[in-house]
Design an enzyme around this catalytic site. Structure first.
Site, PDB file in Angstrom:
ATOM      1  N   HIS A 152     -35.010  38.965 111.793  1.00 11.16           N
ATOM      2  CA  HIS A 152     -35.243  38.754 113.228  1.00 11.16           C
ATOM      3  C   HIS A 152     -34.639  39.934 113.993  1.00 11.16           C
ATOM      4  O   HIS A 152     -33.550  40.404 113.651  1.00 11.16           O
ATOM      5  CB  HIS A 152     -34.618  37.436 113.689  1.00 11.16           C
ATOM      6  CG  HIS A 152     -35.068  37.064 115.067  1.00 11.16           C
ATOM      7  ND1 HIS A 152     -34.589  37.708 116.188  1.00 11.16           N
ATOM      8  CD2 HIS A 152     -35.975  36.169 115.505  1.00 11.16           C
ATOM      9  CE1 HIS A 152     -35.188  37.204 117.264  1.00 11.16           C
ATOM     10  NE2 HIS A 152     -36.035  36.265 116.879  1.00 11.16           N
TER      11      HIS A 152
ATOM     12  N   GLU B 133     -43.335  39.826 115.781  1.00 13.37           N
ATOM     13  CA  GLU B 133     -42.686  39.573 117.070  1.00 13.37           C
ATOM     14  C   GLU B 133     -42.348  40.907 117.737  1.00 13.37           C
ATOM     15  O   GLU B 133     -41.301  41.501 117.432  1.00 13.37           O
ATOM     16  CB  GLU B 133     -41.365  38.825 116.866  1.00 13.37           C
ATOM     17  CG  GLU B 133     -41.491  37.461 116.248  1.00 13.37           C
ATOM     18  CD  GLU B 133     -40.267  36.602 116.596  1.00 13.37           C
ATOM     19  OE1 GLU B 133     -40.470  35.556 117.206  1.00 13.37           O
ATOM     20  OE2 GLU B 133     -39.141  37.004 116.298  1.00 13.37           O
TER      21      GLU B 133
END
Ligand code: PGA
Length: 256
Positions: free
Chosen positions: A101, A174
């Site tokens: 992430h 993302e």
């Protein structure tokens, strides 16, 4: 349109809830979540922060809702203060783990080698990675997103290349400039980008199962337009996933 693919919605609670708030949320909504999964046919994965992980997993034991962690250690065990081993995640009942992430990549200076080890630890303990990739705003503006994302997929490719068994992997695209900002790229751009991801995993498609997710400011409104992108089989949702009613609308927008 997407009836034959495994559809996933991952709720990344980040550090939005305290321990008590997470407990309250799950007790209040576990029935609703289960009904939602049955109604939509989309798999839901809840990723609370570490301290409530075991409680949430226990609460969801009798349901088909899966539990995932937000990160794991690259090491098997040993003198690693503050880290969490993939083995513990497996023992708690986690089936998934978010890695790479951007918030972790940035805060922990995560290298490709570290990510490669994390993927290995997860596979050793029968967890599936939710592997995040995405370009910065500058890379997006200078049209370097494609190159960035295909480079970020190299650690995943190196692990998959050496495996004999078949694995399930979620890849979440993302863009950093989209996380928590309310800004989402156009469908055309996203389709191109997912094309790059598809190309990178193409040599592994026969052996492994992949689920491609979009993440970054997903809400109940943009989810409907994002769902039109053919490669997307689900979403990685941050802030909006902490509100059950919003999460519900997002999950319902992914019905086959
Ligand atoms: P957001 O976060 O939905 O709040 O933008 C997504 C993520 O970082 O996984």
């Amino acid at each position: 349109m997407k009836q034959n693919v495994q559809r996933l919605v991952v709720a990344n609670w980040k550090m939005y809830f305290s321990f008590n708030q997470a407990i309250e949320w799950i007790e209040k909504n576990k029935r609703g979540l289960n009904e939602l999964e049955n109604e939509s046919g989309t798999k839901i994965i809840l990723c609370p922060s570490y301290e409530s992980l075991s409680y949430v997993a226990e609460q969801l034991k009798k349901t088909s809702i899966a539990v995932g962690a937000q990160n794991c250690s690259a090491h098997e065990n040993g003198a690693y203060t503050g880290q969490i081993a993939a083995q513990s995640l497996q023992e708690i009942g986690c089936k998934w783990c978010i890695i790479g992430h951007s918030e972790v990549r940035t805060a922990c200076d995560e290298t490709d080698l570290v990510l490669q080890s994390k993927i290995e630890r997860l596979f050793e303990h029968h967890l599936s990675p939710i592997f995040c990739v995405g370009e910065t705003l500058k890379e997006y503006e200078t049209r370097n997103g494609h190159e960035k994302v295909s480079n970020q997929l190299i650690p995943l490719q190196s692990v998959l290349k050496r495996l004999h068994q078949s694995k399930t992997v979620a890849i979440a695209y993302e863009p950093l400039w989209s996380i928590g900002t309310g800004k989402v790229a156009s469908n055309d751009y996203l389709q191109e980008l997912f094309g790059v991801i598809e190309q990178s995993i193409e040599p592994f498609q026969k052996q492994h199962s992949f689920v491609l997710l979009y993440g970054g400011s997903v809400d109940e409104i943009n989810a409907v337009r994002l769902w039109q992108i053919p490669q997307i089989a689900g979403f990685l949702v941050g802030k909006a996933s902490t509100d059950f009613q919003l999460l519900k609308k997002i999950v319902l927008s992914t019905r086959g």
